[in-house]
Design an enzyme around this catalytic site. Sequence first.
Site, PDB file in Angstrom:
ATOM      1  N   ARG A 162      36.736  43.353  11.362  1.00 54.44           N
ATOM      2  CA  ARG A 162      38.180  43.353  11.331  1.00 54.44           C
ATOM      3  C   ARG A 162      38.671  44.956  11.037  1.00 54.44           C
ATOM      4  NH1 ARG A 162      41.122  42.518   7.462  1.00 54.44           N
ATOM      5  NH2 ARG A 162      39.927  40.993   6.453  1.00 54.44           N
TER       6      ARG A 162
ATOM      7  N   TYR B  71      59.371  50.111  26.744  1.00 50.58           N
ATOM      8  CA  TYR B  71      58.860  48.846  27.195  1.00 50.58           C
ATOM      9  C   TYR B  71      59.391  47.762  26.478  1.00 50.58           C
ATOM     10  CZ  TYR B  71      54.930  45.875  27.785  1.00 50.58           C
ATOM     11  OH  TYR B  71      54.026  44.942  27.784  1.00 50.58           O
TER      12      TYR B  71
HETATM   13  C1  LIG Z   1      51.715  47.474  28.795  1.00 54.42           C
HETATM   14  C2  LIG Z   1      52.583  48.355  28.044  1.00 54.42           C
HETATM   15  C3  LIG Z   1      52.617  48.364  26.294  1.00 54.42           C
HETATM   16  C4  LIG Z   1      51.928  47.096  25.683  1.00 54.42           C
HETATM   17  O1  LIG Z   1      50.643  47.173  26.059  1.00 54.42           O
HETATM   18  P1  LIG Z   1      49.443  46.074  25.698  1.00 54.42           P
HETATM   19  O2  LIG Z   1      48.255  46.639  25.952  1.00 54.42           O
HETATM   20  O3  LIG Z   1      50.170  44.961  26.906  1.00 54.42           O
HETATM   21  O4  LIG Z   1      50.057  45.259  24.452  1.00 54.42           O
HETATM   22  C5  LIG Z   1      53.326  49.280  25.715  1.00 54.42           C
HETATM   23  N1  LIG Z   1      53.895  50.370  26.456  1.00 54.42           N
HETATM   24  C6  LIG Z   1      53.931  50.582  27.892  1.00 54.42           C
HETATM   25  C7  LIG Z   1      54.382  51.570  28.405  1.00 54.42           C
HETATM   26  C8  LIG Z   1      53.126  49.533  28.503  1.00 54.42           C
HETATM   27  O5  LIG Z   1      53.043  49.847  29.719  1.00 54.42           O
END
Ligand SMILES: *Cc1c(COP(=O)(O)O)cnc(C)c1O
Length: 386
Positions: free
Chosen positions: A51, A105
């Site tokens: 972890r 996002y």
């Molecule tokens: C997909 C995405 C995230 C989140 O990532 P995960 O791996 O799904 O947790 C954050 N920022 C952007 C720009 C993304 O496209």
Amino acid sequence: MSYEHMKIETKLIHAGEPQPRLNGAVVMPIHQSSTYEYRGETNYHDLRYIRLNNTPTHDVLHAKIAALENGEAALVASSGMAAISATLLTTLSAGDHLLVQDCVYGGTNDFIIHDLSACGMEYTFIDVQAPDTWISHLRPKTKAIYVESITNPMMQVADLKAVVAFAQQHKIVSMIDNTFTSPINFRPLEMGFDYVLHSCTKYMNGHHDIVAGCVVGKSTGIDKIRRKLNHLGGALDPHACFLLHRGLKTLALRVRQQNTSAVEVAKFLENHRQVERVHYPGLENHPHYQRARELFSGCSGMLSFEPKGEGEAAAKIADSVKLFIHAPSQGGVDSLIVRPAVSSHAGLSDEEKKRSGITEALVRLSIGIEATEDLIADLDQALNKI
Ligand SMILES: *Cc1c(COP(=O)(O)O)cnc(C)c1O
């Protein structure tokens, strides 16, 4: 051997790899062991435990990712959101204030609005196209500014030089989500950003088969984030580390192909009689074309467009394509298609959608590594069905 002076294509293959190679293995083996023999560590965070993100499999990956972004240190996490949330929770304390780009996002947006505020942190969404307005939002407790390299799904490029200058002038931390560009097209630490974040689920891994994230920056900062992540429990599983490590080796080949293919697809769409508008910063008529040219060596494989007609036209296209897979996410070898208004951005109110330019007709593409002419032919037959 130091790879610092070498090109990113070479770093992708060699940076961080153990010298000598473990038992001569050309490929870094997976260390599928949750715990390690005690070696006299005096600090909890230095114990070898899965972890704590510090098995040999993690260490090698950290060194490679740091080299790609030209940073001192990197940390992988169990998802992009794990990296983003741990970085924000490390940088901000209760009472602190964050400046955020106004169209980040969805997961990041929700985390800031709901979770950071529940922890007593405050935020202001800023218009990243209007640097003159940022100063009016600055407070004595403003600690950081958070932006993205290319926004989703309108593919806007913020004035990133102004973001760095503003952060340095006001001594606040600058963070950028570089998921859409990848270090092949853009390395924000080189222009002065403090932290670079990635959803490695996307371009970095590139094969649609894991979820992972990372943050890169100065060693002292990354060490603080590492300790926070240790407590939050967001370690990346060693097998996912292995897949990410393997995916990274072809990052340059994949992204260059996606850069050139997306330009071709964007030009094709721009000239199609059934298409109203195309959003891609690699097109000369995009409002941020010059800025993208100055900052990036390519605009990646993400683009969006509006066919003539309303939501039904977009739905027809998504139903009619044969190579593009109708699925969320992006940045992998398979081309994907989505309608943001009914998927990633379905939670927005009509007013918010309008403000962000997200129409019912909007279609977003993630260009994979198939032959460009086949992708174009697929879109052409789908567009002709409207
Ligand atoms: C997909 C995405 C995230 C989140 O990532 P995960 O791996 O799904 O947790 C954050 N920022 C952007 C720009 C993304 O496209």
